[in-house]
Scaffold this motif. Structure first.
Motif, PDB file in Angstrom:
ATOM      1  N   LEU A 207       0.786  -1.229   0.000  1.00 26.30           N
ATOM      2  CA  LEU A 207       0.000   0.000   0.000  1.00 26.30           C
ATOM      3  C   LEU A 207       0.824   1.289   0.000  1.00 26.30           C
ATOM      4  N   PRO A 208       1.896   1.404   0.798  1.00 28.72           N
ATOM      5  CA  PRO A 208       2.677   2.654   0.756  1.00 28.72           C
ATOM      6  C   PRO A 208       3.203   2.993  -0.630  1.00 28.72           C
ATOM      7  N   HIS A 209       3.595   1.970  -1.400  1.00 27.54           N
ATOM      8  CA  HIS A 209       4.126   2.199  -2.744  1.00 27.54           C
ATOM      9  C   HIS A 209       3.006   2.511  -3.740  1.00 27.54           C
ATOM     10  N   ILE A 210       1.822   1.988  -3.468  1.00 28.93           N
ATOM     11  CA  ILE A 210       0.657   2.328  -4.299  1.00 28.93           C
ATOM     12  C   ILE A 210       0.295   3.793  -4.058  1.00 28.93           C
ATOM     13  N   GLN A 211       0.282   4.194  -2.807  1.00 31.36           N
ATOM     14  CA  GLN A 211      -0.064   5.568  -2.445  1.00 31.36           C
ATOM     15  C   GLN A 211       0.954   6.577  -2.959  1.00 31.36           C
ATOM     16  N   SER A 212       2.223   6.145  -3.068  1.00 29.05           N
ATOM     17  CA  SER A 212       3.262   7.047  -3.577  1.00 29.05           C
ATOM     18  C   SER A 212       3.265   7.122  -5.098  1.00 29.05           C
ATOM     19  N   GLY A 213       2.499   6.241  -5.741  1.00 27.48           N
ATOM     20  CA  GLY A 213       2.425   6.239  -7.201  1.00 27.48           C
ATOM     21  C   GLY A 213       3.478   5.395  -7.885  1.00 27.48           C
ATOM     22  N   LYS A 214       4.269   4.640  -7.105  1.00 21.03           N
ATOM     23  CA  LYS A 214       5.324   3.821  -7.701  1.00 21.03           C
ATOM     24  C   LYS A 214       4.830   2.451  -8.155  1.00 21.03           C
ATOM     25  N   LEU A 215       3.757   1.989  -7.526  1.00 21.28           N
ATOM     26  CA  LEU A 215       3.151   0.727  -7.934  1.00 21.28           C
ATOM     27  C   LEU A 215       1.692   0.964  -8.307  1.00 21.28           C
ATOM     28  N   ARG A 216       1.161   0.116  -9.192  1.00 16.88           N
ATOM     29  CA  ARG A 216      -0.239   0.205  -9.588  1.00 16.88           C
ATOM     30  C   ARG A 216      -0.971  -1.036  -9.073  1.00 16.88           C
ATOM     31  N   ALA A 217      -2.057  -0.822  -8.357  1.00 14.56           N
ATOM     32  CA  ALA A 217      -2.860  -1.931  -7.842  1.00 14.56           C
ATOM     33  C   ALA A 217      -3.828  -2.408  -8.912  1.00 14.56           C
ATOM     34  N   LEU A 218      -3.863  -3.723  -9.133  1.00 14.56           N
ATOM     35  CA  LEU A 218      -4.769  -4.304 -10.119  1.00 14.56           C
ATOM     36  C   LEU A 218      -5.964  -4.995  -9.469  1.00 14.56           C
ATOM     37  N   GLY A 219      -5.733  -5.637  -8.330  1.00 12.49           N
ATOM     38  CA  GLY A 219      -6.820  -6.371  -7.689  1.00 12.49           C
ATOM     39  C   GLY A 219      -6.455  -6.791  -6.283  1.00 12.49           C
ATOM     40  N   TYR A 220      -7.486  -7.147  -5.525  1.00 10.14           N
ATOM     41  CA  TYR A 220      -7.324  -7.558  -4.135  1.00 10.14           C
ATOM     42  C   TYR A 220      -7.676  -9.040  -4.034  1.00 10.14           C
ATOM     43  N   SER A 221      -6.874  -9.808  -3.284  1.00 11.68           N
ATOM     44  CA  SER A 221      -7.000 -11.264  -3.327  1.00 11.68           C
ATOM     45  C   SER A 221      -8.177 -11.843  -2.553  1.00 11.68           C
ATOM     46  N   ALA A 222      -8.675 -11.140  -1.543  1.00 12.51           N
ATOM     47  CA  ALA A 222      -9.759 -11.676  -0.724  1.00 12.51           C
ATOM     48  C   ALA A 222     -11.098 -11.593  -1.446  1.00 12.51           C
ATOM     49  N   ASN A 223     -12.130 -12.114  -0.799  1.00 13.87           N
ATOM     50  CA  ASN A 223     -13.457 -12.151  -1.424  1.00 13.87           C
ATOM     51  C   ASN A 223     -14.199 -10.821  -1.377  1.00 13.87           C
TER      52      ASN A 223
END
Length: 321
Positions: A207-223
């Motif tokens: 999450l910290p890297h997603i919030q900083s814009g360095k990583l892009r989140a595609l999906g969450y593994s839980a239901n």
């Protein structure tokens, strides 16, 4: 007659010994054995629980980190401790669901060497790519993986991350090359540097890297979606029907810990997990949901998870190390 009396006398002595002990429990510091290093999610949870227990019982709680060996060192330490209620193992699916399917032999038995106390938490993982990647969605990644089978890579530094990636391959019908790491933080470092293409990592790491814009989140593994990233769809929502896997935390005592003491520990840990201080220190900022159970419910849950993880690992063809 004599052979019949001995088991009865032994049981009577155990009950008499456990009765006063349970009534007074706890009357000295409690040790929480953690099989991972300081700063990990399991360690953070143990410290949050310890703080809550100390506030209630007025007795000190000591967090004893025993990292290494894929959790084996900590598990073995906890299993061999005195069954008096003053050593509690705070662990995850790594030692108590996945390990027996990933390794030829274990220095402990995840069922016979422990008494279940309670579940503590459930969490999901986030599927991420480098923000410079042309992949914008789970469907984009699947399309690219099918176009170039066996050339894309995913990294993992934990059994949860590895199995999440293997399940993705199975349900999305794609072939991705796995790259192992000693921890998820190392895998994230290489993802940031462009050495690997994707990983499914724990929320607190990604999450910290997603919030900083360095990583892009595609999906969450839980239901269900994460409360910390509500805009990120589940992987199932994003295009992989039937996908759903996460990680969990639970508490165990050494085998033969008296039942009255287990009951006291269940009450103590259940209240600690649901306390405002634990929510503030861990649950509210980690993306982990409170998951408390009876000892029997935890035993049943562990058995179901062990079967589930075994099926995924077997289908992936992962050889035992």
């Amino acid at each position: 007659m004599r052979s019949m009396k001995l088991p009865y006398l032994a049981a009577l002595c155990l009950a008499l010994a456990a009765g006063p002990a349970a009534a007074e429990y706890p009357d000295k510091p409690i040790r929480l054995v953690v099989p991972f290093a300081a700063g990990t999610a399991t360690d953070q949870l143990a410290r949050a629980l310890g703080q809550a227990i100390t506030e209630e019982s007025k007795h000190q709680v000591v967090v004893d980190n025993r990292p290494g060996g894929n959790g084996f060192i900590g598990a073995n330490e906890a299993a061999r401790a005195a069954p008096d209620g003053y050593t509690v193992f705070i662990t995850t699916n790594t030692t108590h669901a996945a390990a027996e399917h990933l390794f030829k032999s274990l220095p402990y038995d995840p069922v016979k060497d422990f008494e279940p106390i309670t579940g503590l938490g459930k969490g999901g993982q986030i599927m991420v790519v480098n923000s410079q990647s042309p992949v914008k969605s789970v469907k984009d990644f699947i399309a690219l993986a099918k176009k170039e089978p066996g050339t894309l890579t995913f990294g993992s530094g934990s059994s949860s991350s590895r199995v999440a990636g293997e399940l993705f391959q199975q349900l999305a019908d794609v072939k991705i090359l796995h790259v192992p790491y000693k921890s998820n933080t190392f895998a994230v470092t290489d993802l940031l540097g462009g050495q690997i293409d994707m990983m499914i990592t724990d929320t607190s790491t990604g999450l910290p890297h997603i919030q900083s814009g360095k990583l892009r989140a595609l999906g969450y593994s839980a239901n269900t979606r994460s409360s910390l990233a509500p805009d990120v769809p589940t992987i199932e929502e994003a295009g992989v029907p039937g996908y759903g896997i996460g990680y969990w935390f639970a508490a165990y005592a050494p085998a033969k810990t008296p039942e009255p003491i287990i009951a006291k520990l269940n009450e103590l840990l259940t209240r600690a997990a649901q306390s405002p201080s634990a929510k503030s220190a861990f649950y509210g900022r980690s993306g982990v949901d409170v998951f408390v159970t009876t000892p029997g419910e935890l035993a049943k849950f562990q058995a179901e998870e062990t079967r589930k993880w075994g099926e995924i690992i077997s289908k992936a063809g992962i050889e035992k190390g």
